[in-house]
Design a protein around this motif. Structure first.
Motif, PDB file in Angstrom:
ATOM      1  N   HIS A   1      -2.525  -3.447  -6.383  1.00  0.00           N
ATOM      2  CA  HIS A   1      -2.019  -4.178  -5.675  1.00  0.00           C
ATOM      3  C   HIS A   1      -1.153  -5.596  -6.269  1.00  0.00           C
TER       4      HIS A   1
ATOM      5  N   THR B   1      -2.523   4.452  -2.903  1.00  0.00           N
ATOM      6  CA  THR B   1      -3.389   3.212  -2.773  1.00  0.00           C
ATOM      7  C   THR B   1      -4.480   3.526  -1.808  1.00  0.00           C
ATOM      8  N   ARG B   2      -4.422   4.136  -0.577  1.00  0.00           N
ATOM      9  CA  ARG B   2      -5.686   3.839   0.725  1.00  0.00           C
ATOM     10  C   ARG B   2      -6.348   4.739   0.054  1.00  0.00           C
TER      11      ARG B   2
ATOM     12  N   GLY C   1      -8.790   3.042  -2.477  1.00  0.00           N
ATOM     13  CA  GLY C   1      -9.596   1.870  -1.661  1.00  0.00           C
ATOM     14  C   GLY C   1     -10.655   2.195  -1.073  1.00  0.00           C
ATOM     15  N   VAL C   2     -10.167   3.903  -0.165  1.00  0.00           N
ATOM     16  CA  VAL C   2     -11.397   4.576   0.924  1.00  0.00           C
ATOM     17  C   VAL C   2     -12.450   4.865  -0.224  1.00  0.00           C
TER      18      VAL C   2
ATOM     19  N   TRP D   1      -7.663  -0.443  -7.364  1.00  0.00           N
ATOM     20  CA  TRP D   1      -6.802  -1.393  -6.529  1.00  0.00           C
ATOM     21  C   TRP D   1      -6.666  -2.012  -6.615  1.00  0.00           C
TER      22      TRP D   1
ATOM     23  N   ALA E   1       1.124  -1.349  -0.042  1.00  0.00           N
ATOM     24  CA  ALA E   1      -0.205   0.151   0.209  1.00  0.00           C
ATOM     25  C   ALA E   1       0.648   1.084   0.077  1.00  0.00           C
ATOM     26  N   THR E   2       0.345   2.875  -0.743  1.00  0.00           N
ATOM     27  CA  THR E   2       1.048   4.118  -0.558  1.00  0.00           C
ATOM     28  C   THR E   2      -0.724   4.953  -0.244  1.00  0.00           C
ATOM     29  N   ALA E   3      -0.413   5.992   0.082  1.00  0.00           N
ATOM     30  CA  ALA E   3      -0.878   6.907   0.224  1.00  0.00           C
ATOM     31  C   ALA E   3      -2.148   6.658  -0.873  1.00  0.00           C
TER      32      ALA E   3
END
Lengths: 162, 256
Positions: free
Chosen positions: B225, B22-23, B26-27, B221, B18-20
């Motif tokens: 990953h 991808t987070r 994801g959210v 996403w 994860a990186t900022a």
């Protein structure tokens, strides 16, 4: 300088060997599955897919062979008989009487297009269906839409070709 | 003697994939899937003929869209690997990751379609043009994944799978246009038809739009990953080989 260890390395574990041959096994299964899919599709395609108005008119849609016939279930024509369902299917002004051995599934009802699989009975002039599939159109109408719109759509569905 | 991976891998392992960015994706994906649930199950109306079975469409159509997108990304990445000057292995990993995601969502498409078919058509399956070509597309990409796993060097496997990826994508337009090319039990396209006429209730169309956006974000996403996971696997294999060679040299008393 120490003596190099020249003892053979252990054989690959069964798990590792399995992992090596698994892709080849999957590939073989893919080829078999592809063959099965194509064979099944072709064997179904042997039954010509005809509209009601093409029966007896278009090449391949002869009444002496097994067919798949597409048409819209006629309004007020559905009758439940003992162990069978009778109804008319219509397309482009042509109509055909159908006797289906059973109760059609899906969302079967008047004014919806269907595809009936079966054979034509020359003596009774009926199409004897052994499989009915309801063909839903690409139109999606909310159930709570205005009643007038719904009635018009129903009427249009009955009038139009499937 | 231990075969510790080098610091690059252990560092990456601690960080995960994860990186900022991808987070954030994801959210956003979770939020959109939540909205899809609200619109698809609560706010959108039932269909006049299908009743509540129409709600299957909000998963079925976005799934097939995602699968098509994934297979197209696989083909593009395969082309970059095959025809690019550097024969990028990163492009190969993106191709593989995308195909894996596409296969999963093509399976979702088939299952949801069969459930809808049982309710609406009255049968789970019919060997008609759309269903048959979709089944063949699904099987082809399982084959693609199998080709990726065949024996050979990394570059050999990448080249082989790139060729298969470029050939298999030719099935996508065939599947999409099959309902036009042949008579089919499956209905024609409601949104992406040739006449561009949308025959869909307003709220149903919006729910479908929410589904497509949610699934596109989900694809992005998952792709980020999975590509990173494949990079770590390759890195691990390479460093594992280096470590094994170093071990052999050490046993033989040879200095590198």
């Amino acid at each position: 300088m120490s003596t190099p260890d020249l003892t053979p390395r252990p054989e690959q574990s069964p798990k590792r060997q399995r992992r090596r041959i698994m892709p080849a096994v999957v590939l073989a299964l893919v080829v078999v599955a592809g063959g099965v899919v194509i064979t099944q599709a072709l064997s179904t395609a042997v039954d010509y897919y005809c509209n009601v108005d093409e029966v007896g008119e278009r090449s391949g849609c002869d009444t002496g062979r097994r067919l798949r016939i597409q048409g819209t279930v006629g309004e007020g024509t559905v009758v439940a008989a003992t162990g069978a369902t009778l109804f008319d299917i219509r397309f482009n002004g042509a109509s055909m009487k159908v006797e289906y051995a059973g109760e059609p599934g899906g969302i079967f009802k008047e004014c919806l297009p269907v595809v009936v699989h079966g054979v034509f009975d020359e003596s009774s002039g009926m199409f004897l269906g052994d499989r009915v599939e309801v063909k839903h159109s690409e139109d999606y109408v909310a159930v709570n839409d205005d009643r007038l719109e719904e009635a018009e759509a129903d009427s249009a569905a009955c009038d139009s070709s499937a | 003697m231990t075969l510790d991976p080098p610091s690059t891998v252990s560092t990456t392992s601690r960080r995960g994939t994860a990186t900022a960015a991808t987070r954030a994706v994801g959210v956003l994906t979770i939020v959109m899937i939540g909205w899809l649930g609200v619109f698809g199950l609560l706010l959108s109306p039932a269909d006049r003929d299908q009743g509540d079975a129409v709600r299957i469409m909000y998963v079925h159509v976005p799934s097939v869209w995602l699968a098509y997108l994934a297979f197209i990304v696989t083909a593009l990445a395969s082309a970059v690997h095959l025809f690019g000057k550097s024969h990028s292995m990163q492009a190969d990993r993106v191709a593989g990751a995308s195909a894996e995601i596409g296969v999963v969502f093509m399976a979702v498409t088939l299952v949801t379609g069969m459930l809808w078919g049982r309710i609406t058509w009255g049968v789970y399956w019919q060997w008609d043009a759309r269903l048959t070509t979709t089944a063949l597309l699904f099987i082809s990409y399982i084959g693609y994944l199998a080709v990726r796993g065949l024996e050979g060097s990394r570059s050999q496997r990448a080249r082989r799978s790139a060729i298969v990826g470029l050939l298999a994508v030719l099935e996508v337009p065939l599947v999409h246009w099959s309902v036009k090319l042949w008579r089919s039990l499956h209905q024609e396209a409601t949104v992406l038809g040739t006449d561009l006429d949308v025959s869909l209730d307003g709220l149903m169309l919006f729910s479908l739009f929410v589904g497509v956006v949610a699934f596109t974000l989900l694809f992005l996403w998952l792709l980020l990953h999975r590509s990173r996971v494949l990079t770590m696997i390759d890195l691990s294999a390479e460093t594992g080989l280096d470590a094994a060679l170093a071990q052999r040299r050490a046993e033989g008393g040879v200095t590198a």
